[in-house]
Design a protein around this motif. Structure first.
Motif, short mmCIF file in Angstrom:
data_model
loop_
_atom_site.label_atom_id
_atom_site.label_comp_id
_atom_site.label_asym_id
_atom_site.label_seq_id
_atom_site.Cartn_x
_atom_site.Cartn_y
_atom_site.Cartn_z
N ASP A 52 0.83 -1.22 -0.03
CA ASP A 52 0.07 -0.13 -0.14
C ASP A 52 0.82 1.31 0.21
O ASP A 52 2.07 1.15 0.19
CB ASP A 52 -0.93 0.04 1.10
CG ASP A 52 -0.09 -0.01 2.42
OD1 ASP A 52 1.03 -0.48 2.46
OD2 ASP A 52 -0.74 0.32 3.45
N ASP A 53 0.25 2.44 -0.26
CA ASP A 53 0.92 3.55 -0.18
C ASP A 53 -0.21 4.94 0.22
O ASP A 53 -1.17 4.53 0.26
CB ASP A 53 1.72 3.80 -1.62
CG ASP A 53 2.81 4.76 -1.38
OD1 ASP A 53 3.00 5.62 -0.30
OD2 ASP A 53 3.85 4.59 -2.43
N GLY A 61 -5.54 7.26 5.80
CA GLY A 61 -5.55 6.05 5.48
C GLY A 61 -4.29 5.76 4.26
O GLY A 61 -3.84 6.47 3.68
N MET A 62 -4.55 4.29 3.87
CA MET A 62 -3.58 3.80 2.79
C MET A 62 -4.42 3.33 1.65
O MET A 62 -5.49 2.58 1.96
CB MET A 62 -2.57 2.87 3.48
CG MET A 62 -1.70 3.42 4.76
SD MET A 62 -0.43 4.70 3.92
CE MET A 62 0.66 3.57 3.46
N TYR A 115 -7.29 -1.35 4.45
CA TYR A 115 -6.88 0.27 4.14
C TYR A 115 -8.31 0.89 3.62
O TYR A 115 -9.33 0.35 3.74
CB TYR A 115 -5.60 0.13 3.39
CG TYR A 115 -4.73 -0.82 4.12
CD1 TYR A 115 -4.06 -0.76 5.15
CD2 TYR A 115 -4.25 -1.72 3.08
CE1 TYR A 115 -3.14 -1.62 5.59
CE2 TYR A 115 -3.15 -2.53 3.23
CZ TYR A 115 -2.80 -2.56 4.73
OH TYR A 115 -1.70 -3.60 5.27
N GLU A 116 -7.74 2.08 2.72
CA GLU A 116 -8.87 2.71 2.18
C GLU A 116 -9.48 2.19 1.00
O GLU A 116 -10.58 2.36 0.34
CB GLU A 116 -8.53 4.09 1.84
CG GLU A 116 -8.31 5.01 3.12
CD GLU A 116 -9.40 5.01 4.22
OE1 GLU A 116 -10.52 5.45 3.70
OE2 GLU A 116 -9.24 4.51 5.39
#
Ligand code: 6GU
Length: 242
Positions: A52-53, A61-62, A115-116
């Motif tokens: 993720d980033d 979030g990511m 995550y998102e």
């Protein structure tokens, strides 16, 4: 080859989870379906297998990287035309018609995000269906994937007896089910409706139909409106304008 669910997830140990028990679990043991959960982590980048980033444009979030998700999809790619489905609260609502379509085919590939979510570009580029199981937010797609699989597995040939398969039919005519009762005939001052003990099968069918309609009207005005417009359309098609 039997019906196969391929699941891409950061939490492969969540599968088959509850689907290893009961009806789905027996079907799994009998080889009526396969559950192939694959870990996304090994497809991550660098020493930490990063998947993720941070979101472009900022915010909390990511986001899962498209290159990582694509590498994982390529590694599990199937040549049987099984649809690929991403579980997300942003998806279109999952319906029994979708479940029937998935259950009728060779299986599904399910992408579970944490995550998102997942970068939109890989979803577009790989023609991934996006579905939601309801208007609430889960911490990840895994529990939604389990819901989708439960609904599919019970429709696979030989998983359920013919008695239960009628239950699906009754939901697919667009109404909720009538209420159920069993013994004792009176419990806590409440009686089972007389008609159900009458032995009059025509009256019982009529009562159940009325109850289905009442419960659908009260609880699900959306389903009730769709049911009304369907019955209007089919009666006009049959040459009985109303
Ligand atoms: Cl499919 N995924 C997540 N994470 N949350 C949800 C959902 C899916 N459907 C409703 N909420």
């Amino acid at each position: 080859m039997s019906w196969t669910a391929t699941i891409l997830t950061l939490f492969p140990d969540m599968f088959p989870g509850p689907l290893g028990q009961s009806l789905a679990g027996k079907a799994l043991d009998a080889g009526s379906w396969h559950c192939d959960a694959r870990d996304l982590r090994p497809f991550g980048l660098g020493r930490h297998n990063t998947v993720d980033d941070t979101p472009c444009g900022g915010g909390a979030g990511m986001v899962m990287r498209p290159d990582v998700v694509d590498a994982a999809l390529a590694a599990v790619s199937r040549d049987d035309g099984a649809p690929c489905v991403y579980l997300t609260p942003r998806g279109r609502p999952l319906t029994q018609a979708d479940i029937r379509r998935y259950a009728t085919g060779p299986g599904v590939t399910l992408l579970c995000g944490r995550y998102e979510g997942v970068d939109e570009r890989v979803l577009e580029a790989r023609a991934i269906e996006q579905v939601s199981i309801g208007d609430y937010v889960l911490s990840g797609g895994e529990t939604a994937a389990l819901v989708l699989l439960d609904a599919c597995v019970r429709l696979l040939p030989g998983v359920m007896g013919s008695a239960e398969s009628g239950v699906e039919e009754s939901f697919s005519d667009g109404l909720l089910e009538y209420p159920h009762y069993t013994r004792p005939a009176e419990w806590d001052g409440r009686a089972v409706p007389d008609v159900l003990l009458s032995g009059n099968h025509a009256a019982i069918s009529r009562w159940r139909r009325e109850q289905s309609e009442r419960v659908t009207r009260e609880r699900r005005p959306d389903l009730w409106a769709a049911h009304l417009s369907n019955t209007t359309r089919s009666s006009v098609q049959e040459g009985h304008p109303i």
